[in-house]
Design an enzyme around this catalytic site. Structure first.
Site, PDB file in Angstrom:
ATOM      1  N   ASN A 141       0.776  -1.313   0.260  1.00  0.00           N
ATOM      2  CA  ASN A 141      -0.046   0.100  -0.151  1.00  0.00           C
ATOM      3  C   ASN A 141       1.356   1.326   0.095  1.00  0.00           C
ATOM      4  O   ASN A 141       1.448   1.485   0.996  1.00  0.00           O
ATOM      5  CB  ASN A 141      -0.706  -0.221   1.313  1.00  0.00           C
ATOM      6  N   GLU A 142       0.532   2.389  -0.847  1.00  0.00           N
ATOM      7  CA  GLU A 142       1.193   3.147  -1.129  1.00  0.00           C
ATOM      8  C   GLU A 142       2.960   3.556  -0.832  1.00  0.00           C
ATOM      9  O   GLU A 142       3.506   3.700   0.517  1.00  0.00           O
ATOM     10  CB  GLU A 142       0.722   4.477  -0.304  1.00  0.00           C
ATOM     11  N   CYS A 153      19.406   1.955   6.470  1.00  0.00           N
ATOM     12  CA  CYS A 153      20.043   1.695   7.273  1.00  0.00           C
ATOM     13  C   CYS A 153      20.738   0.618   7.164  1.00  0.00           C
ATOM     14  O   CYS A 153      21.707   0.720   5.802  1.00  0.00           O
ATOM     15  CB  CYS A 153      19.145   0.088   7.745  1.00  0.00           C
ATOM     16  N   CYS A 156      20.887  -1.509   3.915  1.00  0.00           N
ATOM     17  CA  CYS A 156      21.035  -0.126   2.816  1.00  0.00           C
ATOM     18  C   CYS A 156      22.364   0.013   2.474  1.00  0.00           C
ATOM     19  O   CYS A 156      22.291   0.199   1.000  1.00  0.00           O
ATOM     20  CB  CYS A 156      20.219   0.871   3.475  1.00  0.00           C
ATOM     21  N   GLU A 312      -8.000   5.086  -4.882  1.00  0.00           N
ATOM     22  CA  GLU A 312      -8.886   5.068  -3.173  1.00  0.00           C
ATOM     23  C   GLU A 312      -8.974   6.948  -4.121  1.00  0.00           C
ATOM     24  O   GLU A 312      -8.543   7.634  -4.233  1.00  0.00           O
ATOM     25  CB  GLU A 312      -7.966   6.192  -1.960  1.00  0.00           C
ATOM     26  N   GLU A 360      -7.383   7.034  12.142  1.00  0.00           N
ATOM     27  CA  GLU A 360      -8.314   7.903  11.397  1.00  0.00           C
ATOM     28  C   GLU A 360      -9.413   7.590  11.225  1.00  0.00           C
ATOM     29  O   GLU A 360     -10.597   7.379  10.493  1.00  0.00           O
ATOM     30  CB  GLU A 360      -8.854   6.723   9.842  1.00  0.00           C
ATOM     31  N   GLN A 361      -9.997   8.405  12.810  1.00  0.00           N
ATOM     32  CA  GLN A 361     -11.193   8.112  13.119  1.00  0.00           C
ATOM     33  C   GLN A 361     -11.472   9.464  12.385  1.00  0.00           C
ATOM     34  O   GLN A 361     -13.237   9.678  12.473  1.00  0.00           O
ATOM     35  CB  GLN A 361     -11.176   8.025  14.622  1.00  0.00           C
ATOM     36  N   TYR A 362     -10.918  10.424  12.179  1.00  0.00           N
ATOM     37  CA  TYR A 362     -11.567  11.886  11.361  1.00  0.00           C
ATOM     38  C   TYR A 362     -11.462  11.974  10.373  1.00  0.00           C
ATOM     39  O   TYR A 362     -10.666  12.573   9.687  1.00  0.00           O
ATOM     40  CB  TYR A 362     -10.508  12.961  12.331  1.00  0.00           C
ATOM     41  N   HIS A 363     -11.372   9.965   9.728  1.00  0.00           N
ATOM     42  CA  HIS A 363     -11.457  10.411   8.185  1.00  0.00           C
ATOM     43  C   HIS A 363     -13.349   9.975   7.836  1.00  0.00           C
ATOM     44  O   HIS A 363     -13.620   8.981   8.427  1.00  0.00           O
ATOM     45  CB  HIS A 363     -10.249   9.201   8.316  1.00  0.00           C
TER      46      HIS A 363
HETATM   47  C1  GAL Z   1      -3.912   6.783   2.328  1.00  0.00           C
HETATM   48  C2  GAL Z   1      -3.926   5.251   2.420  1.00  0.00           C
HETATM   49  C3  GAL Z   1      -5.461   4.708   2.885  1.00  0.00           C
HETATM   50  C4  GAL Z   1      -5.441   5.903   3.847  1.00  0.00           C
HETATM   51  C5  GAL Z   1      -6.176   7.075   3.060  1.00  0.00           C
HETATM   52  C6  GAL Z   1      -6.323   7.723   4.354  1.00  0.00           C
HETATM   53  O1  GAL Z   1      -2.564   7.260   2.164  1.00  0.00           O
HETATM   54  O2  GAL Z   1      -3.869   4.776   1.190  1.00  0.00           O
HETATM   55  O3  GAL Z   1      -4.424   3.774   3.902  1.00  0.00           O
HETATM   56  O4  GAL Z   1      -4.913   6.370   5.632  1.00  0.00           O
HETATM   57  O5  GAL Z   1      -5.171   7.771   2.629  1.00  0.00           O
HETATM   58  O6  GAL Z   1      -6.852   9.620   3.079  1.00  0.00           O
HETATM   59 ZN    ZN Z   2      17.144  -0.328   4.690  1.00  0.00          ZN
END
Ligand code: GAL
Ligand code: ZN
Length: 669
Positions: A141-142, A153, A156, A312, A360-363
């Site tokens: 993810n991202e 580290c 690396c 997303e 992420e409760q404010y999302h």
């Molecule tokens: C993205 C991420 C999600 C969530 C979202 C909130 O960057 O992939 O997992 O965190 O933001 O906006």
């Molecule tokens: Zn590293």
């Protein structure tokens, strides 16, 4: 053109799932993405797997006629894993360990983590190998989010030395090519070269550039391993990854080579608050900036194979920007249309339901925390119905951009390492030109510098910092064949080891027909000006004094010691020409120069569009997207058909017609 949603069954009691999934289907959703952070549920203890719960969720999705997109869970290694192997944790430049407790707490070059990533990917892939309701996969993810692309580290360090050994012919060669006689930076062996950790003065630009390249390559390699595992298990699955807004630390073209298509995560009111200079506009805080969103669509569309998803899509207020503003009424449907008009196959909202635990409760979600429909739900269902209606009208014709905008990650790295002027941001510079092109209503392909440019009538190359001989040849060929080329300030400055060229703009000097004699930077309030075709225009941040050789002077500096020197030139080259724009233009100057340039190239344009209103063509239809709080009016030919809405487009709304953009005009009143 589909609507999707991101869903976390692990956040809800099992008895809620059936109803939640039924509601998704009812809303018109076709794809449900799941599982990107669920490792501790997949494997509660080392080697003990529990995938039954995910299978139940996938079954439900299939039963309701939808498809699942599953994810590898490597963005969040579980606690037992990092406890057992603390070397997985990344290190920041100052030596701080990135600890467990958030996400992305792993190093791409950790050999232990590479094995673990392959192992968990295999277990998941094999479990779902024959499941009809799994359409494909998102890797991780991202990658690189929260500043995690570059790690410092010991793993690396080892990998970086290997990477260098493969690229240089011994340590002498590296010393010579980097230019390590400067400040006694010579090395006696590859073993002695470390990642550029914290130091007193800035690091050597050659070392930094190679570290940036190495870090990007490390992510690409990590991703490739997962893609290989997934494809070996079931070759019918698609494999994608969700990229981010103007994300510069990973080369999207390299990453895209291993993916079936690219995805990205679009949060318009959040991104605009981070792009400097754009967050003040009240309309941006309601709907974002269509060119900022559009530039991402265009980059990711072409980074793999011409298809893309918004994996997303912002569903309401979000937790991470400085201000969690509420999108304007309808904006969340507008974003889905805008993405579809750019060619998005699926727009998937993040997330189904607001979560009452964790970070992420404010999302917002499409549904509120009690499960009732929230603002985003209404927009998403509307978009799903409207896009389904429009799908029948698409005539299957392919988009045909006659204009290309060149984009290159190494150029961004060059500006990041040595901005020279504190305000010189490579993304913002690129966006200046993307916006100027889009203001004229034209379709633009955003392509890498090694793309085949021969089919384009006009090519714009902003800040081609590392321009090579090969790029100079390809631009020259465009002009020779009658096309127009626009090259801008800070082009041809450095060689591939980040060392200054003898003459600027380096390999482009002949084709530009002018040289850069001096340059200077300007603070925000300086307001220097040039005279272009009889009018005075401001510019910002960066100005070059040009010495025209074979080129003709189009604009002249009016301020400071530059007064009287050339600022913009155009060189006849074969049947076409090459314009060099040696300043960072104000919006007015960019609109004027780009407009004349498109006229020279014979590209049909519309009268410059109002800020925040953009036209986008797909499959024989044109979307009029209004990202503003004003009502706007489209003047269309009498025989135009409106397939959605009509000539009057409300605030944050959209209309769709068959008339091509160059036949439309948009007025604010
Ligand atoms: C993205 C991420 C999600 C969530 C979202 C909130 O960057 O992939 O997992 O965190 O933001 O906006
Ligand atoms: Zn590293």
């Amino acid at each position: 053109m589909n609507i999707g949603v991101c869903y976390f069954p692990e956040h809800w009691p099992r008895e809620d799932w059936e109803e939640q999934v039924a509601q998704m289907a009812e809303a018109g959703i076709e794809y449900v993405r799941m599982g990107e952070f669920a490792w501790s549920r997949y494997e509660p203890e080392p080697g003990t797997y529990d995938l039954e719960w995910l299978e139940t969720a996938v079954d439900l999705i299939g039963d309701h006629g939808m498809q699942a997109v599953l994810c590898t869970p490597t963005a969040t290694p579980p606690k037992w894993l990092t406890d057992e192997h603390p070397s997985i944790l990344p290190e920041e430049q100052d030596g701080t360990t990135v600890e467990f407790g958030g996400r992305r707490h792993y190093c791409f070059n950790s050999p232990v983590y590479r094995q673990e990533s392959t192992r968990i990917t295999e277990v998941l892939a094999e479990h779902f190998a024959d499941h009809d309701a799994v359409a494909g996969w998102q890797t991780d993810n991202e990658y690189g989010c929260h500043g995690t692309t570059r790690c410092y580290c010991d793993d690396c360090a080892t990998a970086f030395r290997e990477w260098l050994r493969e690229r240089y012919d011994g340590i002498e060669d590296l010393n010579e090519k980097w230019g390590n006689a400067f400040w006694s930076q010579e090395y006696t062996s590859f073993e002695a070269v470390d990642p550029p950790r914290h130091t007193a003065a800035g690091h050597h630009p050659a070392r930094m550039l190679d570290y940036y390249r190495f870090a990007s390559d490390s992510v690409v390699e990590f991703n490739r391993e997962q893609c290989e595992v997934l494809r070996a298990v079931n070759d019918d699955w698609f494999v994608t990854h969700n990229e981010m807004n103007l994300f510069g630390t990973i080369d999207a073209y390299d990453l895209g080579d291993d993916l079936d298509f690219m995805s990205w995560d679009s949060y318009p009111t959040g991104h605009v608050q981070h792009a400097s200079g754009t967050g003040e506009d009240p309309d941006h805080l309601r709907a974002g900036d269509p060119d900022l969103v559009g530039l991402n669509h265009a980059i990711f569309r072409d980074a793999a194979d011409g298809d893309f998803w918004v994996m997303e899509q912002q569903p309401g207020g979000v937790n991470w920007p400085p201000q969690p503003t509420q999108p304007g009424e309808g904006a969340m449907a507008l974003w889905a249309h805008h993405a579809s008009a750019y060619g998005a196959e699926t727009v998937s909202y993040f997330r189904w339901q607001r979560c009452d635990m964790g970070q992420e409760q404010y999302h917002a979600g499409l549904r509120a925390q009690d499960g009732s429909p929230d603002r985003g739900y209404h927009d998403a269902t509307r978009a799903a119905a409207e896009l389904e209606g429009l799908a029948d009208e698409l005539d299957g014709s392919h988009r045909e951009a006659r204009v290309a905008l060149l984009h290159d990650y190494e150029n961004l790295w060059g500006f990041d390492i040595e901005p020279a002027s504190v305000d010189f941001d490579g993304w913002e510079h690129l966006l200046t030109y993307y916006a100027a092109l889009r203001r004229h209503g034209i379709a633009v392909d955003v392509v890498p510098t090694d793309a085949d440019l021969s089919g384009y009538d006009a090519v714009v190359g902003p800040g081609l910092y590392f321009a090579s001989e090969a790029l100079a040849d390809s631009l020259e060929a465009v002009a020779r064949d009658g096309g127009e080329v626009l090259v801008t300030a800070r082009s041809g400055v450095k060689n591939e080891c980040n060392r200054l060229r003898p003459t600027l703009p380096g390999p482009l000097t002949d084709v530009v027909g002018a040289t850069v004699e001096q340059y200077e930077g300007f603070p925000g309030d300086a307001a220097p000006t040039v005279e272009y075709r009889g009018d005075r225009y401001e510019f910002r941040t960066w100005g070059e004094w040009l010495d025209a050789d074979t080129a003709e002077t189009l604009a002249t500096h009016e301020t400071g010691p530059a007064s009287g020197t050339a600022a913009i030139t155009r060189n006849d080259a074969g049947a076409g020409g090459v314009t060099y724009l040696g300043v960072w233009p104000s919006e007015d100057l960019a609109t004027a120069v780009v407009g004349d340039f498109l006229d020279d190239a014979g590209v049909p344009t519309t009268r410059p569009l109002p800020d925040g209103v953009r036209l986008q063509r797909r499959g024989g239809l044109t979307w009029v997207c209004n990202f503003t709080s004003d009502q706007v009016y489209a003047v269309a030919p009498a025989d135009a058909t409106w397939h959605l809405g009509g000539k009057t487009v409300d605030q944050f709304d959209v209309a769709v017609t068959d008339a091509p953009p160059s036949d439309l005009r948009v007025n604010v009143e």
